[in-house]
Design a protein around this motif. Sequence first.
Motif, short mmCIF file in Angstrom:
data_model
loop_
_atom_site.label_atom_id
_atom_site.label_comp_id
_atom_site.label_asym_id
_atom_site.label_seq_id
_atom_site.Cartn_x
_atom_site.Cartn_y
_atom_site.Cartn_z
N ARG A 168 -7.09 8.72 -1.20
CA ARG A 168 -6.41 7.50 -1.64
C ARG A 168 -5.97 6.66 -0.45
O ARG A 168 -6.06 5.44 -0.48
CB ARG A 168 -5.21 7.87 -2.51
N ALA A 169 -5.49 7.32 0.62
CA ALA A 169 -5.00 6.58 1.78
C ALA A 169 -6.14 5.91 2.54
O ALA A 169 -6.01 4.76 3.00
CB ALA A 169 -4.24 7.51 2.71
N LEU B 290 0.70 4.05 -2.74
CA LEU B 290 0.21 5.34 -2.27
C LEU B 290 1.27 6.43 -2.40
O LEU B 290 0.97 7.56 -2.81
CB LEU B 290 -0.23 5.22 -0.81
N CYS B 291 2.52 6.10 -2.06
CA CYS B 291 3.58 7.11 -1.99
C CYS B 291 4.65 6.96 -3.05
O CYS B 291 5.50 7.84 -3.20
CB CYS B 291 4.23 7.07 -0.60
N THR C 101 0.83 -1.20 0.00
CA THR C 101 0.00 0.00 0.00
C THR C 101 0.86 1.25 0.00
O THR C 101 0.57 2.21 -0.73
CB THR C 101 -0.95 -0.01 1.22
N ARG D 11 -8.98 5.18 1.21
CA ARG D 11 -9.65 4.32 0.23
C ARG D 11 -11.16 4.59 0.16
O ARG D 11 -11.97 3.70 -0.06
CB ARG D 11 -9.37 2.84 0.56
#
Length: 698
Positions: free
Chosen positions: A299-300, A56-57, A52, A302
């Motif tokens: 996004r984090a 994500l990053c 993730t 969700r």
Amino acid sequence: EMPPQGAKRPTAAEMEVWNRWLDGLLKVDCNLPKNPGRVTIRRLNRAEYNNTIRDLCGVDFKPAENFPTDDVGYGFDNIGDVLSFQPILLEKYLTAADKILTAALARPAIPAKDIQKRFPQQINATPRSGKKRIERPKGGVSNKIILEEGFASLPELLNFQAEADYIIRFKGWGTREGGEFPRVAIRLAEKQGTDDLGPSRDLKTVTVDAPEKKSAFYEVRGHFKEGGKRISIHLLNPVEAKDKPKRLFGLDTIELEGPIDPVPKPDTASFKMLVTAQPDASHSPMQAAEKLLGNFARRAYRRPVKPEELRRLVKLFTLAEQQGEPFVNAIRLPMKAVLCSPHFLYRIEDDPKDPSAVRTLNDFEFATRLSYFLWSTMPDAELFQHAAAGDLRQPAVLEAQVRRMLKDEKVRALSENFAGQWLQLRNIAGLTPDKGYYPKWDDDLKKSMVGEAEAYFEFVVQNDRSILEFIDSDYAFVNGRMAEHYGIPEIYGKRFRKVQLPDSRRGGIITMASTLTVTSNPTRTSPVKRGKWILENVLGTPPPPPAPDVPELPPTGQLKGTLRQQMEQHRANPSCAVCHAKLDPLGFGLENFDGIGGWRTTDNKKAIDASGELPGGAKFNGPAELRKILLGKADQFRSCFAEKLLTFALGRGLEYYDKCALDEIVKGGKSGSDRFTAYVLAVVKSDPFQKRKGKRTE
């Protein structure tokens, strides 16, 4: 099992009546309202956290490697009931968040201007005649390079730190001969690819007219790309006649000055992924932060971000900005808060207000379940788009997304996390077979065993093959090390490739070296472990725990006869006989494979007997016939595979009320020619996957 052997048995008709009665007594009525069960709030396990954070990053390291090991339940480490939260874990999350944001938000530094100098000791002189070095004349200036032909070059590459202007200069002198001073060309060759240098090109030609004791600088300025380059100085007008004095060119130093006015390097992919807005003429710092943090938190978490959540994050940005932090530094504080939030660290699904009610997951929760099932990571942009549009559950859309996800490279996580635990591949890392018995055992073989099983699983997944090929197939995936171990000729290198098996010894998961090794002891095979593995992972009928106080077999060196003969003596104990009647025959069918999966025909210098008879009377001899018998029990394997796939997909153990859904999954998979995608689609369309109950049924 009952009545005992030799006693009078019921007739087939009596058995049918009994089975119908028992089935009706225990069967869940699938016509009643279905119970989808309730998944305990699930913390991201280490693999899910790493994946993730990657998506994500945009960072390429694994921050969760230092986290405490995740507990395992029902055979998997993604089970909500056992994913506890220890105090040390919060410290790890805070530390990891700092490291992640430092790496992701790093911006390329602008290198300072520097002068790199090279003196004669670091310069090679090469004549056209091919000699290694030109002799320096006696009486010449000491520690100088003096050329009368050829060229001087640097043996190592000079580092051009950034795309910019650079000044290449040398300090030298020349003697006049025949009315001419030395003319020299400054040439440059650029590195291409990994090691190769491209052709040299002339940057400038100069006449060196400085006298020997008053050397002068000569230079050229140009714009160059970043990277390693070789500089050389070529004498263009040597005196060719042997009977005439030579025209000399003396070289004192070579210098590179720069970078001058470097072109700024583009921001990294991770920076662009996170910093989606910056202050400019149309956006104040507050507006840019609100836009950026809204996108990051969405996004984090969700899911869409609630206004009050975004306000709290923007307050943290304001706090950092008031301390004088520039914009990119100020957004780190609210981003760190996001990475330590339970909405990121946990997969949170809302419960219905009525604990006894059943609620259908919203599309964002459903997309999250789907992505963590197949990819062990957050949904990608396409899944988010369908969740926002509310059409993810439409049959055509859902099927298209599942097929897309199973073709994506991120589906490798399914082989690492689902297959890695179903096939117990993770256990291989801790195994230490005795090198006295198995001298070929080494780290390369250990890694290759895991690689073979993962490559085999990925082939079935990405090519949508029948899951029955897990039981038996005529192909394997090998690299050079596994081919040597299996006795397959002319396969070299580390790359795994599909090969046709030369005989019927192997095929499917039960005859893979990984399975055979993980079900052996350090000095010998274990028919019991191998039989238990097949019952648990292929037939779905795990045996009861062993009886207490049963003595173990003597050490390998004290065994008389084959291991099978010793096991038969051991089985004479009545308390052991019932279980061993189910375990041992399956394991004996694999006795031609030693403790690390190599083929053998003798044990303790006696011929191996790989025959067996299963409860019910089915007989076989050797692994090929055993696999055919297991194929005959395909319905049991279908149910076993579906149960493990659903357990992994849900993150909880199955209960009695899941039987209706499990039967539907098996039915859907079987009607889809047993293809892998058919089982995945049946799982994601099932009620347990799409719904949740407010309270767990006791």
